[in-house]
Design an enzyme around this catalytic site. Structure first.
Site, PDB file in Angstrom:
ATOM      1  N   CYS A 154      34.643  31.667  46.392  1.00 43.65           N
ATOM      2  CA  CYS A 154      34.655  32.855  45.527  1.00 43.65           C
ATOM      3  C   CYS A 154      33.337  33.626  45.573  1.00 43.65           C
ATOM      4  O   CYS A 154      33.305  34.814  45.232  1.00 43.65           O
ATOM      5  CB  CYS A 154      34.985  32.465  44.089  1.00 43.65           C
ATOM      6  SG  CYS A 154      36.594  31.650  43.922  1.00 43.65           S
ATOM      7  N   HIS A 161      32.763  38.064  39.268  1.00 36.46           N
ATOM      8  CA  HIS A 161      33.935  37.432  39.860  1.00 36.46           C
ATOM      9  C   HIS A 161      35.046  37.363  38.809  1.00 36.46           C
ATOM     10  O   HIS A 161      34.803  36.997  37.660  1.00 36.46           O
ATOM     11  CB  HIS A 161      33.570  36.031  40.345  1.00 36.46           C
ATOM     12  CG  HIS A 161      34.732  35.214  40.785  1.00 36.46           C
ATOM     13  ND1 HIS A 161      35.704  35.690  41.629  1.00 36.46           N
ATOM     14  CD2 HIS A 161      35.086  33.929  40.486  1.00 36.46           C
ATOM     15  CE1 HIS A 161      36.606  34.741  41.842  1.00 36.46           C
ATOM     16  NE2 HIS A 161      36.253  33.672  41.158  1.00 36.46           N
ATOM     17  N   ASN A 195      42.728  35.603  40.157  1.00 37.35           N
ATOM     18  CA  ASN A 195      41.550  35.198  40.921  1.00 37.35           C
ATOM     19  C   ASN A 195      41.859  35.340  42.406  1.00 37.35           C
ATOM     20  O   ASN A 195      42.668  34.596  42.955  1.00 37.35           O
ATOM     21  CB  ASN A 195      41.196  33.755  40.577  1.00 37.35           C
ATOM     22  CG  ASN A 195      39.926  33.273  41.260  1.00 37.35           C
ATOM     23  OD1 ASN A 195      39.433  33.894  42.195  1.00 37.35           O
ATOM     24  ND2 ASN A 195      39.399  32.147  40.799  1.00 37.35           N
TER      25      ASN A 195
END
Length: 323
Positions: A113, A250, A280
């Site tokens: 990520c 994020h 996500n």
């Protein structure tokens, strides 16, 4: 002093949208349960003909169009992804080919990520080192391909998508008034591997594997790690939460975003939140959020923008840039 200035931005999303309610017949969950704990309302899921390469190509073409450039103007492609089309060659090289680009070089970067933040920092160093004048930085993922769709603790969290930036060398004065990448801070700590990982790989199982996560442990570490690198960037530049215009974190969990902003003293209305739209999307998360905020007019030329991410490994990092 050479700065890496954003020349263009673009994004791409799969056609299919999967709402929280769509999970109700698959696993024991509900729209209310997912939204309350994560802030996610929907995510995009790649069809069979949509891949990390095809989504990355579409985002790249959108960024090039936004910059009024062509693939001939690009020297380097850096692709952040944990879901490549093949073990090798690099999916960045496949995107290079799909763009019709027969010069320069391309490679993948794997920091889960945090990948896009790592990739922006890497591209900035190539530009400052004189090895590239213009770099296409892409974050593209098809995390739906590594999910266990019977595991409600993970399958509801992730989605697919891509975002891209064109970074270009520009002469600056060496102050924070310059446009472009101003500072970065990157970290990793492999002792946390078992908290967020995929249980397969060519060298271990010979399989792709599925994503595994200890959600509470990830949440517990996330806020502290995120604030650590952001405070480092603040210290490097003299910028503060008050002078920051936008915080683009994020997009993993709304509660993590809120807690991080609160701990750093960043006003809630400065945080760009798109987790409800995309879920996500790992390395695509930050550029998708950034692209959304630029497209709707929130982020404007001259704004100070903090990018931040944390991912499996653990890896984490932050980049400060002036739009």
């Amino acid at each position: 002093m050479i700065r890496s200035v954003v020349r263009g931005i673009g994004s791409a999303l799969p056609r299919r949208i999967m709402k929280n309610a769509d999970f109700e017949g698959m696993v024991e969950t509900s729209d209310e349960w997912i939204a309350q704990r994560t802030g996610i309302r929907q995510r995009h899921i790649a069809a069979d003909d949509e891949t990390t390469a095809s989504l990355g190509e579409a985002a790249a073409r959108a960024a090039l169009a936004n910059a009024d450039l062509t693939p001939d103007d690009i020297d380097l492609i850096v692709l952040a992804t944990s879901t490549p089309n093949n073990t090798f060659p690099a999916t960045a090289v496949e995107i290079q080919n799909r763009l019709g680009m027969r010069h320069g070089f391309a490679f993948d970067m794997q920091a889960v990520c945090s990948g896009f933040v790592y990739a922006v920092t890497t591209a900035d160093l190539y530009i400052k080192g004189g090895l590239a004048k213009r770099v296409l930085v892409i974050g593209s993922e098809t995390f739906s391909r590594i999910l266990d769709w019977s595991d409600r603790s993970t399958c509801v969290l992730f989605g697919d998508g891509a975002g891209a930036l064109v970074l270009e060398a520009e002469e600056g004065q060496g102050t924070i008034a310059d446009r472009g990448v101003l500072a970065a801070s990157l970290r990793s700590d492999g002792t946390h591997k078992d908290k967020l990982y995929v249980d397969g790989g060519p060298s271990t199982t010979g399989t792709v594997g599925h994503l595994k996560m200890e959600g509470r442990e990830v949440f517990k570490h996330a806020v502290g790690m995120i604030t650590d690198v952001i405070e480092d960037v603040f210290a490097q530049t003299g910028v503060s939460a008050d002078t920051l215009d936008w915080f683009v974190p994020h997009q993993a969990n709304k509660r993590i975003i809120d807690a991080s902003a609160k701990k750093l003293g960043i006003a809630e209305d400065k945080a760009v939140v798109t987790v409800h739209l995309h879920g996500n999307t790992s390395a695509a998360s930050v550029p998708l959020a950034l692209s959304t905020a630029v497209a709707d007019g929130r982020i404007k030329k001259g704004d100070l923008v903090m990018l931040e991410a944390m991912g499996g490994g653990f890896t984490w990092g932050a980049v400060l840039l002036r739009w």
